[in-house]
Design a protein around this motif. Structure first.
Motif, PDB file in Angstrom:
ATOM      1  N   ARG B 446       0.825  -1.215   0.000  1.00  0.00           N
ATOM      2  CA  ARG B 446       0.000   0.000   0.000  1.00  0.00           C
ATOM      3  C   ARG B 446       0.858   1.263   0.000  1.00  0.00           C
ATOM      4  O   ARG B 446       0.477   2.281  -0.577  1.00  0.00           O
ATOM      5  CB  ARG B 446      -0.940  -0.003   1.207  1.00  0.00           C
ATOM      6  CG  ARG B 446      -2.110  -0.943   0.965  1.00  0.00           C
ATOM      7  CD  ARG B 446      -3.169  -0.728   2.023  1.00  0.00           C
ATOM      8  NE  ARG B 446      -3.309  -1.941   2.804  1.00  0.00           N
ATOM      9  CZ  ARG B 446      -3.898  -2.012   3.993  1.00  0.00           C
ATOM     10  NH1 ARG B 446      -4.378  -0.913   4.566  1.00  0.00           N
ATOM     11  NH2 ARG B 446      -4.008  -3.161   4.613  1.00  0.00           N
ATOM     12  N   VAL B 447       2.007   1.184   0.676  1.00  0.00           N
ATOM     13  CA  VAL B 447       2.918   2.328   0.652  1.00  0.00           C
ATOM     14  C   VAL B 447       3.450   2.533  -0.771  1.00  0.00           C
ATOM     15  O   VAL B 447       3.507   3.661  -1.284  1.00  0.00           O
ATOM     16  CB  VAL B 447       4.077   2.121   1.653  1.00  0.00           C
ATOM     17  CG1 VAL B 447       5.113   3.225   1.525  1.00  0.00           C
ATOM     18  CG2 VAL B 447       3.529   2.052   3.078  1.00  0.00           C
ATOM     19  N   MET B 448       3.802   1.417  -1.430  1.00  0.00           N
ATOM     20  CA  MET B 448       4.271   1.535  -2.818  1.00  0.00           C
ATOM     21  C   MET B 448       3.167   2.108  -3.708  1.00  0.00           C
ATOM     22  O   MET B 448       3.428   2.961  -4.570  1.00  0.00           O
ATOM     23  CB  MET B 448       4.697   0.161  -3.348  1.00  0.00           C
ATOM     24  CG  MET B 448       5.878  -0.455  -2.609  1.00  0.00           C
ATOM     25  SD  MET B 448       6.435  -2.009  -3.396  1.00  0.00           S
ATOM     26  CE  MET B 448       7.354  -2.771  -2.047  1.00  0.00           C
ATOM     27  N   ALA B 450       0.811   4.096  -2.832  1.00  0.00           N
ATOM     28  CA  ALA B 450       0.652   5.529  -2.536  1.00  0.00           C
ATOM     29  C   ALA B 450       1.729   6.344  -3.247  1.00  0.00           C
ATOM     30  O   ALA B 450       1.462   7.432  -3.781  1.00  0.00           O
ATOM     31  CB  ALA B 450       0.710   5.765  -1.022  1.00  0.00           C
ATOM     32  N   VAL B 451       2.954   5.818  -3.275  1.00  0.00           N
ATOM     33  CA  VAL B 451       4.042   6.514  -3.975  1.00  0.00           C
ATOM     34  C   VAL B 451       3.733   6.580  -5.471  1.00  0.00           C
ATOM     35  O   VAL B 451       3.869   7.631  -6.110  1.00  0.00           O
ATOM     36  CB  VAL B 451       5.385   5.804  -3.715  1.00  0.00           C
ATOM     37  CG1 VAL B 451       6.477   6.352  -4.621  1.00  0.00           C
ATOM     38  CG2 VAL B 451       5.784   5.935  -2.242  1.00  0.00           C
TER      39      VAL B 451
END
Lengths: 470, 470
Positions: B446-448, B450-451
């Motif tokens: 999910r962080v990827m 978002a990026v």
């Protein structure tokens, strides 16, 4: 749930009552609101003014950090992570108040895997603690920024120090991290394989992000075998230029020195005085060599020849542990030795890094610029990386001195960036160097701002650090 | 400006007319719409089905890439970057059509800086071209994934290959890049200092992002002195386990081997046949040692002792360039040698990487799993990193073989991730391994995402690669 936030530095009452109650329930006595404790958490080791957080939370686990972040996120309260308080650019100043999460009690060594040459630790483990606990394994963790820093803080600032020329920085030596994101989510940045092409490099994204993208709670770092042979050498020169030129040729020749540190004359003087030593008071290189007896002998012979070619005045090598320990104790005492030159002074410590071919010129121009300064300025450097530091010994209460120091720092950084270098090789941006981010990175700053906004949309993670306002 | 996009693979007419006109004005004959040329740009070297882009743009400068991206951004058209077409996981498939930007004509060496041990090149420079042009300097670029890959493609997939155990991967060896972002903005990810703590590590963020965050148009990479002495050794074993166990002990002992490659028996057979060689047909390690004469002799002696301890059947070392060249030509021919085992076959090439302590077990379990496969499967590996490859020689038009191969690949990857390894050490995710991203990274995906959403909000950059849909 938004609460009117009335500044009231004394009492820590800026935080919403409901949040304080939840923090007290979570942490009990590990929630601190007293002024002294808060002020102690609002400053690093450099000249920056103290800016105290409204509360200090002593976390003991990743889950607690997550719970604190969920509360901060719900209430829109800033969060500043704190390790050993050794940062130099105002990283831990609570510029917008909020909660400081002190991770220094998270000191558990979670797993030593000698066979994989790695170790997993909690973020509050210091490099000194780690190397003590590793001693029986024959392994060590080489990154050594000098202070009693925690590994979490070292990762957050992308620290390096004296061994980086051989072993790399935190960038190369962190394999994986556990990070808590702004909304309290717990993620792991990668597995433990030595290499991977599986998606974005989150490990490297969080290394050096200074608490502005997430809070590092655990790290897996690389270990190395303690070298069979370690030797040191002390090599004095007539001039800083000659010393640096010899380092440039050593690097270009590919000699795998483990450490090569420069001190200028006045820094050697300060260190001699502070540590009761008697090094010759002239620009000096301190080397360390790691390897088998044969490879160390080879490195020493080549280094001796190359330094002699550049006019070294002497070449004193030592392999006994006591002499080496004295030498590196002296190197690590520089910050305090320099500070002791003047009562009640603070050291404004700044660092830049340039491509090695520009290092001699960068240092020479800096020497010329600081020759007429009204206060003492030391030059020390991890010169094998093209990285050097100025220590400006100022009275931080004197606006004229602060302005003079600011001018010297400004010119140093413009000089380094003009040589395709960086405004900081290892100290980080904090609040102190934000004003140089656009000069160094141009439009790339907007990419960084987009990443920050994506991962921390409410800007609660160490706000006012690293990036200029979008 | 949104245009109804009617699939029409034959003619390339899916692109909006206004955009095609602008591209033709910009590129002239360097805009290609013919089916053969488009199909050639819609496939890599592995089993993935061809998915042709609607147009191929041959860019010659960063500014042209920027202009193309501005058009794609304005029209919401996908963009797929293309280097040498050597990728293995469907990286260049135009899964949603759009424009392929072929960077292979961007072959300029912009600046060789021998004194800084770095070089700046355009993204289309291949490692072979680079090393030829560097020859007179005494320097070389070590990263060697085997194919004729471009440096831009190697950075985009975080490639590594045979030398990574000593010199690292593209992650460690890219100093700085020029990248064009989704909106056509040109940024530079960093200066050329060897280390920096100035903000987020954009260089490492774009390395390995497979064209999904921006398009790499120029790179500055690290160079190394050509070693004074290079020696090779060929070491056969009774079993793969014995060979791997000896490598594990060599790594744990810290011997700085430059290369250590494993081939299993059938891969040695295939290579002997394809290259007309006569290596003993048994599991074999191929070593290379770099250094001064003394350090190389020391490495060879230690390696010989450790391999003998693990039951090596022989230890044949060679320092003459011809023998070494033959050896590495054989190693690099493996992909084609294996493919030649079967007419009209394709090699499904997959790779995983695990912590070194799990490598022997991972390979042993994989051998057991593939023992009864209905087609030939080679095992080769950069075993010093814990990285190995399977080459599944299949008929890609046979659904039963594809399904069998898929099962073997799936079990291999679950095995590696279960050992805290990765689903790909160096080939990348492309479209082929997206389904394993959540298994490997959990909520970090999910962080990827978002990026990705922050840097490419319209999802035009190589869509359908690296990340599962958010």
């Amino acid at each position: 749930m938004a609460t009117q936030r009335i500044p009231d530095v004394e009492s820590g009452r800026r935080l919403p009552d409901a949040m304080l109650a939840d923090l007290r329930h979570l942490l009990g006595a590990r929630l601190a609101l007293g002024l002294a404790e808060r002020e102690q958490h609002g400053r690093g080791e450099s000249y920056h003014a103290t800016q105290a957080p409204d509360a200090v939370c002593y976390a003991e686990s990743t889950e607690e950090v997550s719970a604190i972040l969920r509360l901060c996120s719900a209430h829109g309260v800033p969060v500043v992570p704190f390790g050993a308080g050794t940062s130099l650019e105002g990283h831990v100043s609570a510029v917008r108040g909020g909660v400081c999460i002190d991770l220094s009690r998270m000191t558990r060594i979670i797993a030593v895997r000698a066979e994989d040459l790695d170790v997993t630790v909690q973020a509050g483990v210091t490099r000194i603690q780690l190397n003590e606990e590793l001693r029986a394994t024959g392994l060590f963790f080489p990154i050594d920024p000098g202070g009693e820093s925690t590994l979490g803080g070292m990762a957050a600032t992308r620290a390096s120090g004296t061994n980086a020329v051989r072993y790399g920085t935190m960038r190369e030596n962190v394999l994986s991290m556990t990070v808590v994101t702004a909304d309290g989510e717990i993620i792991r940045t990668s597995g433990r394989a030595r290499k991977s092409s599986a998606g974005y490099d989150l490990t490297r994204l969080f290394v050096g992000s200074e608490g502005t993208l997430g809070i590092i709670t655990e790290l897996t770092v690389r270990l190395y075998g303690i070298p069979e042979t370690i030797s040191a050498a002390v090599v004095p020169f007539e001039t800083v230029e000659a010393a640096v030129a010899s380092v440039v040729s050593i690097i270009q020749y590919g000699i795998p020195v483990a450490r090569v540190e420069l001190m200028d004359t006045r820094t050697v003087q300060a260190t001699n005085r502070y540590c009761g030593l008697s090094y010759r008071e002239t620009p000096t290189l301190f080397f360390e060599f790691h390897g088998s007896p044969g490879t160390v002998a080879e490195q020493i012979a080549m280094t001796k020849e190359l330094t002699a070619d550049h006019g070294a005045l002497d070449f004193e090598s030592a392999s006994d542990p006591d002499t080496r320990a004295t030498l590196w104790r002296a190197r690590h005492a520089v910050h305090y030795a320099v500070q002791a030159m003047r009562p009640n002074a603070k050291v404004w410590s700044t660092d830049v890094c340039v491509p090695i071919s520009s290092l001699t010129r960068c240092i020479a121009e800096t020497q010329a610029d600081i020759a007429s300064a009204s206060f003492f300025i030391s030059i020390v450097g991890h010169v094998g990386d093209g990285n050097f530091h100025l220590g400006l010994v100022i009275d931080p209460s004197d606006p004229a001195e602060l302005e003079e120091a600011d001018g010297i720092n400004d010119r140093l950084i413009r000089r380094a960036i003009g040589m395709d270098g960086t405004c900081t090789g290892e100290h980080g941006i904090g609040s102190g160097k934000i004003k140089f981010m656009e000069l160094e990175h141009g439009r790339a700053v907007r990419v960084m701002q987009a990443v920050k906004a994506a991962l921390d949309p409410a800007n609660i993670l160490n706000p006012g650090k690293v990036l200029p306002a979008a």
